[in-house]
Design a protein around this motif. Structure first.
Motif, PDB file in Angstrom:
ATOM      1  N   ILE A  21       0.839  -1.189   0.000  1.00 63.27           N
ATOM      2  CA  ILE A  21       0.000   0.000   0.000  1.00 63.27           C
ATOM      3  C   ILE A  21       0.874   1.238   0.000  1.00 63.27           C
ATOM      4  O   ILE A  21       1.650   1.454   0.928  1.00 63.27           O
ATOM      5  CB  ILE A  21      -0.907   0.026   1.251  1.00 63.27           C
ATOM      6  N   VAL A  25      -1.931   6.337  -0.044  1.00 63.82           N
ATOM      7  CA  VAL A  25      -3.252   5.745   0.096  1.00 63.82           C
ATOM      8  C   VAL A  25      -3.771   5.901   1.518  1.00 63.82           C
ATOM      9  O   VAL A  25      -4.974   5.966   1.754  1.00 63.82           O
ATOM     10  CB  VAL A  25      -3.205   4.249  -0.303  1.00 63.82           C
ATOM     11  N   ASP A  74      -2.314   6.019  -7.451  1.00 64.32           N
ATOM     12  CA  ASP A  74      -2.208   4.780  -6.682  1.00 64.32           C
ATOM     13  C   ASP A  74      -3.393   4.604  -5.736  1.00 64.32           C
ATOM     14  O   ASP A  74      -3.945   3.508  -5.601  1.00 64.32           O
ATOM     15  CB  ASP A  74      -0.906   4.763  -5.877  1.00 64.32           C
ATOM     16  N   ASN A  78      -6.326   1.616  -5.810  1.00 62.62           N
ATOM     17  CA  ASN A  78      -6.611   0.736  -4.676  1.00 62.62           C
ATOM     18  C   ASN A  78      -8.093   0.777  -4.324  1.00 62.62           C
ATOM     19  O   ASN A  78      -8.716  -0.267  -4.080  1.00 62.62           O
ATOM     20  CB  ASN A  78      -5.772   1.132  -3.459  1.00 62.62           C
ATOM     21  N   ARG A  81     -10.106  -1.156  -6.868  1.00 67.32           N
ATOM     22  CA  ARG A  81     -10.042  -2.599  -6.650  1.00 67.32           C
ATOM     23  C   ARG A  81     -11.015  -3.041  -5.558  1.00 67.32           C
ATOM     24  O   ARG A  81     -11.500  -4.180  -5.576  1.00 67.32           O
ATOM     25  CB  ARG A  81      -8.608  -3.005  -6.301  1.00 67.32           C
ATOM     26  N   SER A  86      -9.861  -3.175 -11.898  1.00 69.13           N
ATOM     27  CA  SER A  86      -8.407  -3.269 -11.828  1.00 69.13           C
ATOM     28  C   SER A  86      -7.793  -2.761 -13.128  1.00 69.13           C
ATOM     29  O   SER A  86      -8.502  -2.440 -14.088  1.00 69.13           O
ATOM     30  CB  SER A  86      -7.957  -4.713 -11.568  1.00 69.13           C
ATOM     31  N   ASN A 191      -6.760  -4.521   0.268  1.00 72.16           N
ATOM     32  CA  ASN A 191      -5.355  -4.428   0.671  1.00 72.16           C
ATOM     33  C   ASN A 191      -5.183  -3.731   2.022  1.00 72.16           C
ATOM     34  O   ASN A 191      -4.234  -2.988   2.247  1.00 72.16           O
ATOM     35  CB  ASN A 191      -4.561  -3.693  -0.414  1.00 72.16           C
TER      36      ASN A 191
END
Length: 248
Positions: A21, A25, A74, A78, A81, A86, A191
């Motif tokens: 990660i 994020v 980024d 995330n 997802r 994706s 994640n």
């Protein structure tokens, strides 16, 4: 037959290990002056440029009041997802990028990234979307010198399989937007990052109808031909979904 076998193989394979990660994020809430700025106020447009004189509607905005950990490439990947999107299959993209002018002083810029429905496999599931179709979106950040909201503008649509040249399904812009919003609302996670998302429907940014909208309704007059030879256009309802995403 070959496409079916390929889909079965890629969805049965072990997905790639999740990336670490990025620190960005995990950032805190971002305090911007505005959730977004109307691109038209700065000479921009709520339609992107598909390169054929038409455009796809920017029908979802991720608010600049979202957590800052979402408002970068980024961080947004995330989050995406966490709702079933994706990066493209093996990072392979067919066709040129589309561009947009968000009226922020940056002028017309190419899309930051394009993400596809991953059918439950964040590693290689988008290979299935490339073959059988599904939801996908392109995105741009509004971060120029004259209108820096930090918001992300998304062009979301549901598309046909590759055998139909990835044309947009009938009513595919509104369907794509609504499916993405349905997946995003409430609590999601990926994640180790937890998200809470709310929505507000905005009118007045996009005009309802089909004027200037890219792609026909898959009813060409003679075979698979250019937009201008299609017998009908895909209309939109003119609604933009404004999402505010908080990292919990």
């Amino acid at each position: 037959m070959y496409a079916s076998a390929f889909i079965t193989a890629i969805l049965a394979a072990t997905s790639a290990a999740a990336r670490a990660i990025p620190q960005a994020v995990q950032s805190s809430q971002r305090q911007q002056a505005a959730a977004y700025y109307n691109p038209a106020s700065g000479g921009g447009s709520m339609l992107d440029d598909a390169g054929d004189g038409y455009g796809e509607p920017l029908n979802v905005i991720i608010s600049g009041w979202s957590s800052s950990g979402v408002l970068n490439e980024d961080g947004l990947i995330n989050w995406a997802r966490s709702i079933g999107f994706s990066e493209e299959c093996f990072d392979i993209h067919l066709g040129g990028p589309q561009s947009a002018n968000l009226g922020d002083g940056n002028g017309s810029v190419n899309q930051t990234v394009e993400l596809r429905q991953d059918y439950g496999n964040s590693g290689i599931g988008t290979c299935a979307e490339s073959l059988i179709g599904g939801n996908h979106f392109r995105l741009w950040f509004q971060n120029g010198p004259s209108a820096d909201s930090g918001a992300a503008f998304l062009a979301v649509s549901k598309e046909e399989p590759v055998s139909e040249h990835h044309d947009i399904v009938p009513n595919g812009y509104d369907i794509g937007r609504d499916d993405l919003v349905s997946a995003a609302l409430g609590s999601t996670s990926f994640n180790g990052v937890n998200y809470s998302t709310t929505v507000q429907n905005i009118t007045g940014l996009l005009s309802a109808g089909s004027s200037g909208i890219n792609h026909g309704m898959l009813t060409p007059l003679i075979g698979h031909m250019h937009h201008s030879l299609c017998s009908a256009d895909i209309a939109i309802d003119g609604t933009v979904a404004l999402l505010e995403i908080t990292i919990e």
